[in-house]
Design a protein around this motif. Structure first.
Motif, PDB file in Angstrom:
ATOM      1  N   LEU A 152     -12.669   5.000   2.997  1.00  0.00           N
ATOM      2  CA  LEU A 152     -12.660   3.845   2.109  1.00  0.00           C
ATOM      3  C   LEU A 152     -12.358   4.269   0.680  1.00  0.00           C
ATOM      4  CD1 LEU A 152     -13.105   0.811   1.672  1.00  0.00           C
ATOM      5  CD2 LEU A 152     -15.560   1.304   1.364  1.00  0.00           C
ATOM      6  N   GLY A 153     -12.951   5.393   0.254  1.00  0.00           N
ATOM      7  CA  GLY A 153     -12.691   5.900  -1.086  1.00  0.00           C
ATOM      8  C   GLY A 153     -11.240   6.303  -1.257  1.00  0.00           C
ATOM      9  N   ASN A 200      -5.942   5.081  -3.826  1.00  0.00           N
ATOM     10  CA  ASN A 200      -4.526   4.755  -3.664  1.00  0.00           C
ATOM     11  C   ASN A 200      -4.205   3.371  -4.209  1.00  0.00           C
ATOM     12  OD1 ASN A 200      -2.661   6.719  -2.201  1.00  0.00           O
ATOM     13  ND2 ASN A 200      -4.476   6.859  -0.901  1.00  0.00           N
ATOM     14  N   LEU A 201      -5.061   2.421  -3.971  1.00  0.00           N
ATOM     15  CA  LEU A 201      -4.817   1.048  -4.408  1.00  0.00           C
ATOM     16  C   LEU A 201      -5.046   0.851  -5.899  1.00  0.00           C
ATOM     17  CD1 LEU A 201      -6.399  -1.146  -1.572  1.00  0.00           C
ATOM     18  CD2 LEU A 201      -4.091  -1.419  -2.500  1.00  0.00           C
ATOM     19  N   LEU A 218     -10.911  -4.598   1.816  1.00  0.00           N
ATOM     20  CA  LEU A 218     -10.874  -3.950   0.502  1.00  0.00           C
ATOM     21  C   LEU A 218      -9.901  -4.679  -0.424  1.00  0.00           C
ATOM     22  CD1 LEU A 218     -11.555  -1.605  -1.430  1.00  0.00           C
ATOM     23  CD2 LEU A 218      -9.749  -0.277  -0.311  1.00  0.00           C
ATOM     24  N   ILE A 219      -8.729  -5.038   0.069  1.00  0.00           N
ATOM     25  CA  ILE A 219      -7.751  -5.766  -0.744  1.00  0.00           C
ATOM     26  C   ILE A 219      -8.326  -7.102  -1.200  1.00  0.00           C
ATOM     27  CG2 ILE A 219      -5.546  -6.988  -0.638  1.00  0.00           C
ATOM     28  CD1 ILE A 219      -4.451  -4.727   1.050  1.00  0.00           C
ATOM     29  N   THR A 220      -9.002  -7.797  -0.303  1.00  0.00           N
ATOM     30  CA  THR A 220      -9.619  -9.084  -0.662  1.00  0.00           C
ATOM     31  C   THR A 220     -10.634  -8.909  -1.782  1.00  0.00           C
ATOM     32  OG1 THR A 220      -9.316  -9.906   1.602  1.00  0.00           O
ATOM     33  CG2 THR A 220     -10.931 -11.046   0.225  1.00  0.00           C
ATOM     34  N   GLN A 221     -11.467  -7.860  -1.691  1.00  0.00           N
ATOM     35  CA  GLN A 221     -12.472  -7.596  -2.727  1.00  0.00           C
ATOM     36  C   GLN A 221     -11.809  -7.271  -4.063  1.00  0.00           C
ATOM     37  OE1 GLN A 221     -15.372  -4.622  -1.378  1.00  0.00           O
ATOM     38  NE2 GLN A 221     -15.075  -5.331   0.714  1.00  0.00           N
ATOM     39  N   ILE A 222     -10.756  -6.466  -4.020  1.00  0.00           N
ATOM     40  CA  ILE A 222     -10.071  -6.068  -5.250  1.00  0.00           C
ATOM     41  C   ILE A 222      -9.402  -7.270  -5.908  1.00  0.00           C
ATOM     42  CG2 ILE A 222      -8.094  -4.754  -6.128  1.00  0.00           C
ATOM     43  CD1 ILE A 222      -8.858  -2.541  -4.145  1.00  0.00           C
ATOM     44  N   LYS A 223      -8.746  -8.107  -5.114  1.00  0.00           N
ATOM     45  CA  LYS A 223      -8.091  -9.304  -5.662  1.00  0.00           C
ATOM     46  C   LYS A 223      -9.103 -10.246  -6.290  1.00  0.00           C
ATOM     47  CE  LYS A 223      -3.901  -9.565  -2.828  1.00  0.00           C
ATOM     48  NZ  LYS A 223      -3.165 -10.358  -1.797  1.00  0.00           N
TER      49      LYS A 223
END
Length: 373
Positions: A41-42, A47-48, A236-241
């Motif tokens: 996950l890290g 990367n993101l 993870l993408i959903t959380q970041i957005k």
């Protein structure tokens, strides 16, 4: 897992600050990178979300003494890749050797390539729908200690995916982001780039201000690993957005005397989802600010710019450009950051400015910073 995170020369302290902000603990830093201990996950998160990193490598073995090609072959062949083997039939090997018995990088590449093929051909023969993306392994020999790394990023992370239109001397996206972070610019402050070119500095500044992760428009090599968890990555993408936010105030503006370049820059900003907070003006730095922005200059202005160096682009008025930049930097309310290798710039400055050596691609350049006040 242990990750090696690389970055452009001169930006490792900025990378370390960013990693700490993302709640990682960098260790064993050097001129062009650092290490962190984390999990899958890290690795996905860095990367993101890293704006400064060039690539994120997974260290696949502990440094092991190796002074013959036979030992290198056996060492490489013994490493278990079943958890991270990507669905790819393409191998890309890079090699670096320093003060070691095995110095030929081509030979190192060949031996590692053969060792990996001998181990994974049986697995690859059963793959379904393999990717055409290369599977990159980096072998590093330092004082006869051999370490192998797997590239989890794929293409260079500065390739965000928004800059389809650019010019001959474009600034790399992670270098532009590094300049913004070095400048100390706060999101409420007016940012100006009077030599915007393809708009990279302003786009990166707007992405930072909106907290938009730089990797949302691209794919990564780890998405082809056998251990890849698509559900975890999507979450993870959903959380970041969810952590990004809109800001339609024109706190950022760029200008250029080439209307065609401004049009391309605008298209780049649209692809990056940050066209709203950026104002575009068809003018060069010899002209005053547009009237609607004059009142904002009473407050502090942050200028971050990448003017022509005189290498690939050499207009006749190059010295005039730098004189104008020096004049802009004299304003007591202006914080000025400039990246250039133009040799005459230091002679045009009337006061001494802090200077930092960095690299933009293969170019050796300097970052000149005028502190606030």
């Amino acid at each position: 897992m242990r990750l090696l995170i690389t970055c452009p020369f001169g930006f490792v302290s900025t990378l370390n600050q960013e990693l700490k902000y993302l709640r990682f603990s960098p260790v064993d830093s050097f001129d062009t990178g650092t290490y962190v201990e984390t999990d899958m996950l890290g690795m996905m998160t860095i990367n993101l979300q890293s704006r400064i990193a060039s690539k994120v490598y997974i260290q696949v073995n502990e440094p092991t003494f190796c002074d013959t090609f036979d030992n290198l072959f056996l060492l490489t062949q013994a490493i278990d890749r079943t958890q991270r083997l990507p669905a790819s039939e393409f191998l890309s090997i890079t090699a670096h050797s320093f003060q070691s018995t095995l110095m030929s990088e081509k030979s190192l590449q060949s031996i590692v390539h053969k060792a990996i093929l001998s181990q994974v051909m049986a697995v690859w023969s059963s793959l379904k729908n393999p990717t055409s993306e290369p599977y990159e392994i980096m072998v590093q020999l330092i004082n006869n200690k051999t370490t192998l790394f797997l590239n989890s990023s794929g293409e260079w992370l500065h390739k965000r995916g928004y800059r389809l239109d650019q010019w001959a001397a474009s600034l790399k996206e992670n270098v532009a982001a590094g300049l913004i972070l070095m400048s100390g610019r706060r999101r409420q402050q007016l940012l100006r780039d009077p030599c915007c070119g393809s708009g990279t500095i302003c786009i990166e500044a707007a992405m930072i201000a909106r907290n938009i992760a730089p990797g949302l428009l691209r794919s990564f090599a780890f998405q082809w690993f056998t251990s890849y968890d698509e559900v975890q990555f999507t979450s993870l993408i959903t959380q970041i957005k969810a952590k990004s936010y809109p800001d339609k105030q024109f706190a950022i503006f760029w200008s250029d005397n080439d209307p065609e370049m401004l049009e391309k820059s605008s298209a780049n900003a649209q692809r990056a989802w940050v066209a709203d907070p950026i104002a575009f003006f068809d003018r060069d730095l010899f002209h005053q600010l547009p009237e609607q922005l004059q009142h904002q200059t009473d407050k502090q202005t942050v200028i971050v710019t990448n003017p022509p160096y005189g290498k690939r682009l050499a207009p006749e008025w190059l010295k005039d450009i730098y004189r104008s930049l020096v004049n802009l930097s004299k304003d007591p309310t202006t914080h000025f950051t400039c990246i250039t290798s133009y040799p005459e710039f230091s002679h045009l400055l009337t006061t001494r400015r802090p200077r930092k050596e960095v690299k933009n691609g293969q170019d050796d350049v300097h970052v000149w910073i005028k502190p606030r006040g």
